[in-house]
Design an enzyme around this catalytic site. Structure first.
Site, PDB file in Angstrom:
ATOM      1  N   TRP A  24      62.365  71.280  84.991  1.00  0.00           N
ATOM      2  CA  TRP A  24      62.882  70.513  83.269  1.00  0.00           C
ATOM      3  C   TRP A  24      62.814  71.343  82.270  1.00  0.00           C
ATOM      4  O   TRP A  24      61.642  72.179  82.186  1.00  0.00           O
ATOM      5  CB  TRP A  24      62.623  69.161  84.131  1.00  0.00           C
ATOM      6  CG  TRP A  24      62.421  68.240  82.311  1.00  0.00           C
ATOM      7  CD1 TRP A  24      61.697  68.514  81.431  1.00  0.00           C
ATOM      8  CD2 TRP A  24      63.130  67.317  82.658  1.00  0.00           C
ATOM      9  NE1 TRP A  24      61.768  67.182  80.041  1.00  0.00           N
ATOM     10  CE2 TRP A  24      62.808  66.942  81.414  1.00  0.00           C
ATOM     11  CE3 TRP A  24      64.359  66.452  82.934  1.00  0.00           C
ATOM     12  CZ2 TRP A  24      63.735  65.419  80.524  1.00  0.00           C
ATOM     13  CZ3 TRP A  24      64.851  65.607  82.607  1.00  0.00           C
ATOM     14  CH2 TRP A  24      64.419  65.467  81.873  1.00  0.00           C
ATOM     15  N   ASP A  27      63.083  68.626  74.629  1.00  0.00           N
ATOM     16  CA  ASP A  27      63.363  69.297  73.455  1.00  0.00           C
ATOM     17  C   ASP A  27      63.064  70.574  72.818  1.00  0.00           C
ATOM     18  O   ASP A  27      61.978  71.063  73.236  1.00  0.00           O
ATOM     19  CB  ASP A  27      62.226  68.261  72.525  1.00  0.00           C
ATOM     20  CG  ASP A  27      62.334  66.656  72.599  1.00  0.00           C
ATOM     21  OD1 ASP A  27      62.893  66.689  73.873  1.00  0.00           O
ATOM     22  OD2 ASP A  27      61.290  66.059  72.473  1.00  0.00           O
ATOM     23  N   TRP A  51      61.513  64.767  84.120  1.00  0.00           N
ATOM     24  CA  TRP A  51      60.411  64.532  83.204  1.00  0.00           C
ATOM     25  C   TRP A  51      59.118  64.671  83.687  1.00  0.00           C
ATOM     26  O   TRP A  51      58.742  63.390  84.284  1.00  0.00           O
ATOM     27  CB  TRP A  51      60.837  63.939  82.318  1.00  0.00           C
ATOM     28  CG  TRP A  51      60.536  63.567  81.024  1.00  0.00           C
ATOM     29  CD1 TRP A  51      60.322  64.037  79.921  1.00  0.00           C
ATOM     30  CD2 TRP A  51      58.855  63.033  80.684  1.00  0.00           C
ATOM     31  NE1 TRP A  51      59.338  64.189  78.515  1.00  0.00           N
ATOM     32  CE2 TRP A  51      58.540  62.651  79.259  1.00  0.00           C
ATOM     33  CE3 TRP A  51      58.282  61.856  81.391  1.00  0.00           C
ATOM     34  CZ2 TRP A  51      57.203  62.463  78.664  1.00  0.00           C
ATOM     35  CZ3 TRP A  51      57.082  61.103  80.504  1.00  0.00           C
ATOM     36  CH2 TRP A  51      56.554  61.641  79.317  1.00  0.00           C
ATOM     37  N   ARG A 147      54.581  60.269  67.185  1.00  0.00           N
ATOM     38  CA  ARG A 147      54.584  61.763  67.817  1.00  0.00           C
ATOM     39  C   ARG A 147      55.545  62.603  66.849  1.00  0.00           C
ATOM     40  O   ARG A 147      56.487  62.149  66.667  1.00  0.00           O
ATOM     41  CB  ARG A 147      55.152  61.146  68.574  1.00  0.00           C
ATOM     42  CG  ARG A 147      56.204  60.523  69.242  1.00  0.00           C
ATOM     43  CD  ARG A 147      56.453  60.418  71.204  1.00  0.00           C
ATOM     44  NE  ARG A 147      57.483  59.815  71.280  1.00  0.00           N
ATOM     45  CZ  ARG A 147      57.639  58.478  72.141  1.00  0.00           C
ATOM     46  NH1 ARG A 147      56.394  57.984  71.977  1.00  0.00           N
ATOM     47  NH2 ARG A 147      58.872  58.101  72.031  1.00  0.00           N
ATOM     48  N   ASP A 148      55.315  64.116  66.926  1.00  0.00           N
ATOM     49  CA  ASP A 148      56.979  64.656  66.878  1.00  0.00           C
ATOM     50  C   ASP A 148      56.015  64.380  65.089  1.00  0.00           C
ATOM     51  O   ASP A 148      56.016  63.901  63.849  1.00  0.00           O
ATOM     52  CB  ASP A 148      57.911  64.290  67.130  1.00  0.00           C
ATOM     53  CG  ASP A 148      58.494  63.408  68.400  1.00  0.00           C
ATOM     54  OD1 ASP A 148      57.467  64.520  69.628  1.00  0.00           O
ATOM     55  OD2 ASP A 148      59.107  62.616  69.043  1.00  0.00           O
ATOM     56  N   GLU A 208      61.939  59.686  66.666  1.00  0.00           N
ATOM     57  CA  GLU A 208      61.450  60.740  67.572  1.00  0.00           C
ATOM     58  C   GLU A 208      61.880  61.956  66.636  1.00  0.00           C
ATOM     59  O   GLU A 208      62.928  62.232  66.066  1.00  0.00           O
ATOM     60  CB  GLU A 208      61.933  60.765  68.946  1.00  0.00           C
ATOM     61  CG  GLU A 208      61.204  60.051  69.665  1.00  0.00           C
ATOM     62  CD  GLU A 208      61.495  60.038  71.356  1.00  0.00           C
ATOM     63  OE1 GLU A 208      60.972  60.018  71.941  1.00  0.00           O
ATOM     64  OE2 GLU A 208      62.540  59.734  71.327  1.00  0.00           O
TER      65      GLU A 208
HETATM   66  N1  DQQ Z   1      60.233  64.420  74.261  1.00  0.00           N
HETATM   67  C1  DQQ Z   1      58.886  64.945  74.039  1.00  0.00           C
HETATM   68  C2  DQQ Z   1      58.455  63.494  72.077  1.00  0.00           C
HETATM   69  C3  DQQ Z   1      59.336  63.320  72.126  1.00  0.00           C
HETATM   70  C4  DQQ Z   1      60.466  63.242  73.296  1.00  0.00           C
HETATM   71  C5  DQQ Z   1      58.074  64.216  74.813  1.00  0.00           C
HETATM   72  C6  DQQ Z   1      62.487  63.105  72.359  1.00  0.00           C
HETATM   73  O1  DQQ Z   1      57.484  64.163  71.643  1.00  0.00           O
HETATM   74  O2  DQQ Z   1      59.266  62.360  71.219  1.00  0.00           O
HETATM   75  O3  DQQ Z   1      58.722  65.503  75.803  1.00  0.00           O
HETATM   76  O4  DQQ Z   1      62.760  62.853  73.678  1.00  0.00           O
END
Ligand code: DQQ
Length: 476
Positions: A24, A27, A51, A147-148, A208
């Site tokens: 898998w 991002d 995921w 997050r991110d 995100e």
């Molecule tokens: N994917 C990540 C996160 C994000 C999300 C987790 C966006 O950090 O917010 O795999 O696809």
């Protein structure tokens, strides 16, 4: 561990878009040019084509299209703040040291973490003992997600925005500042929520993967719109002053349902280069069975267009993948007959259809057509209404696959030339209009002979160019 699988008989696996050896991917993360080499990190699950247990995969390239796989860069630490996953983030040069800012996940907590590398090839990473470097979201806000990251230097300070949302209002990006990259203070929301929550971000309870940068004298914010599932990718172009961003123009970056969580970076030539995650549109079972899931877009170059919107074009480097070429001039193309593209595989090609200026009819191009006509992927350009449409509802006879109709409005461009540029790599289609706007989609024909191309409305067509596209090394 990676299961290195032989995918040579998998006719849906792309061969010149980036994807990991197996399993898998989601991002793109940590895009950076470091010591002359491009680095692409990505959300990766080494345990299968689903995921979970997010790691950072890693690949390097000299030219943005041929990639070499590297060892996993980040893995969850059972005793650390990232015990349940190393979520998305960015790579930055902090006083000469390659530094990652990513989201560590432990239980319900998702908090910023830092790692550094001293290797020239960024092959190994050491996590900071101070992780998480921000202890909690701002307590005064009712945050939905936290997050991110997007990080930059401004007037001697470091700044970052973190993807978030505020209960009852919607998605936002929270702005933080630091002098030393380790102690961070909350400044404010980057954008005034009431300015955007009624527009492109409607329905998004969280943003995100915010990506905030300066380009062509303006500022751009790209955000992945989320409401407990991915919705779309929105962008804002506007002014940034006094740590507040005021959008003047907003839109959807790519209306295809498969495009999500893009990230961009500025390369040595000053170009803003973007990759995005292209999701699968087939069932979770089909993905597990295939042994892989997720593809990167081709590298795209962003620009602010004359009308203030955000445009994206394929990076010129993609032309290195071109092989055998066929050019058909107008008199060689007959309405609704198969295009004679000898020597060019219909499931691995770049197709450029140039239209005559001033034509106001509809042109329809079908790719990945099966001989019996049951399967085909339709692209139509309606000059009268100014709509470009990509229809994947008939792309596959399989019940495991979800199709859709994706459109973008390009205005009535009857004055100048119009060019449709399509990249078909087995199950991925990237469709560019005038190298300015793009729709990305997936198609999984069941019939082995679904490789034909047809055009209707040919009196509007000036010429067709097709290239066979050659595999890049990493995707095999
Ligand atoms: N994917 C990540 C996160 C994000 C999300 C987790 C966006 O950090 O917010 O795999 O696809």
């Amino acid at each position: 561990m990676d299961r290195q699988t032989d995918f040579s008989s998998d006719r849906h696996r792309p061969t010149w878009h980036f994807l990991p050896p197996s399993n898998w991917m989601n991002d793109p993360n940590g895009l950076i040019k470091w010591k002359g080499t491009y680095h692409l990190f990505y959300q990766y699950n080494p345990n299968g084509a689903f995921w979970g247990t997010m790691h950072w995969g890693h690949a390097i390239s000299e030219d943005l299209v041929h990639w070499r796989h590297m060892p996993i860069a980040l893995a969850p630490d059972p005793n650390g703040p990232d015990a349940d996953g190393c979520f998305s983030g960015v790579a930055v040069n902090v006083n000469g040291v390659a530094t990652l800012m990513y989201t560590g996940v432990r239980g319900h907590s998702q908090l910023p973490c830092v790692a550094t590398s001293r290797d020239d090839d960024l092959g190994s990473w050491q996590k900071s003992p101070d992780n998480p470097i921000i202890a909690a979201p701002p307590p005064q806000l009712d945050t939905t997600i936290f997050r991110d990251h997007s990080v930059w230097k401004e007037d001697g300070n470091w700044y970052q925005v973190i993807g978030s949302g505020v209960g009852g209002i919607g998605g936002t990006a929270l702005l933080y500042r630091s002098r030393d990259f380790s102690r961070w203070e909350f400044v404010d929301s980057l954008v005034s929520l009431d300015r955007v929550s009624h527009g492109i971000g409607r329905g998004a309870t969280g943003w995100e993967c915010p990506d905030f940068f300066q380009m062509n004298g303006q500022h751009v914010l790209i955000a992945a719109m989320w409401d407990h599932r991915p919705l779309s990718v929105g962008y804002f172009v506007g002014d940034y002053a006094d740590h507040r961003f005021t959008p003047k123009h907003e839109g959807v970056l790519d209306p295809g349902a498969s495009f999500y969580a893009p990230q961009s970076f500025t390369d040595d030539a000053g170009r803003r280069v973007m990759f995005g995650w292209v999701k699968e549109s087939r069932s979770a079972e089909a993905q597990r069975e295939a042994g892989w899931s997720g593809v990167m877009t081709l590298p795209r170059i962003l620009s602010v267009l004359a009308d203030g919107s955000l445009g994206s074009a394929p990076a010129p480097e993609v032309q290195q993948l071109r092989g055998h070429h066929v050019r058909l001039s107008a008199h060689e193309i007959v309405d609704d007959e198969l295009l004679r593209l000898e020597g060019i595989p219909g499931d691995s090609l770049e197709l450029v259809v140039s239209l005559r200026p001033g034509v106001s009819d509809t042109v329809r191009i079908d790719v990945l057509c099966s001989k019996d006509g049951r399967e085909s992927t339709g692209i139509s350009l309606d000059a009268a209404s100014g709509m470009l449409t990509l229809d994947t509802n008939r792309s596959s006879a399989s019940a495991d696959v979800e199709g859709g109709v994706y459109s973008l409005s390009y205005g009535r461009r009857t004055d100048g030339p119009v060019q449709l540029r399509m990249f078909v790599d087995h199950s991925i289609i990237e469709l560019f209009l005038n190298d300015e706007r793009c729709i990305t989609a997936r198609a999984y024909p069941a019939s082995a002979d679904a490789t034909e191309v047809r055009i209707q409305g040919t009196h509007a067509v000036a010429a067709v160019d097709a290239w066979e596209m050659r595999p890049n090394s990493a995707s095999q």
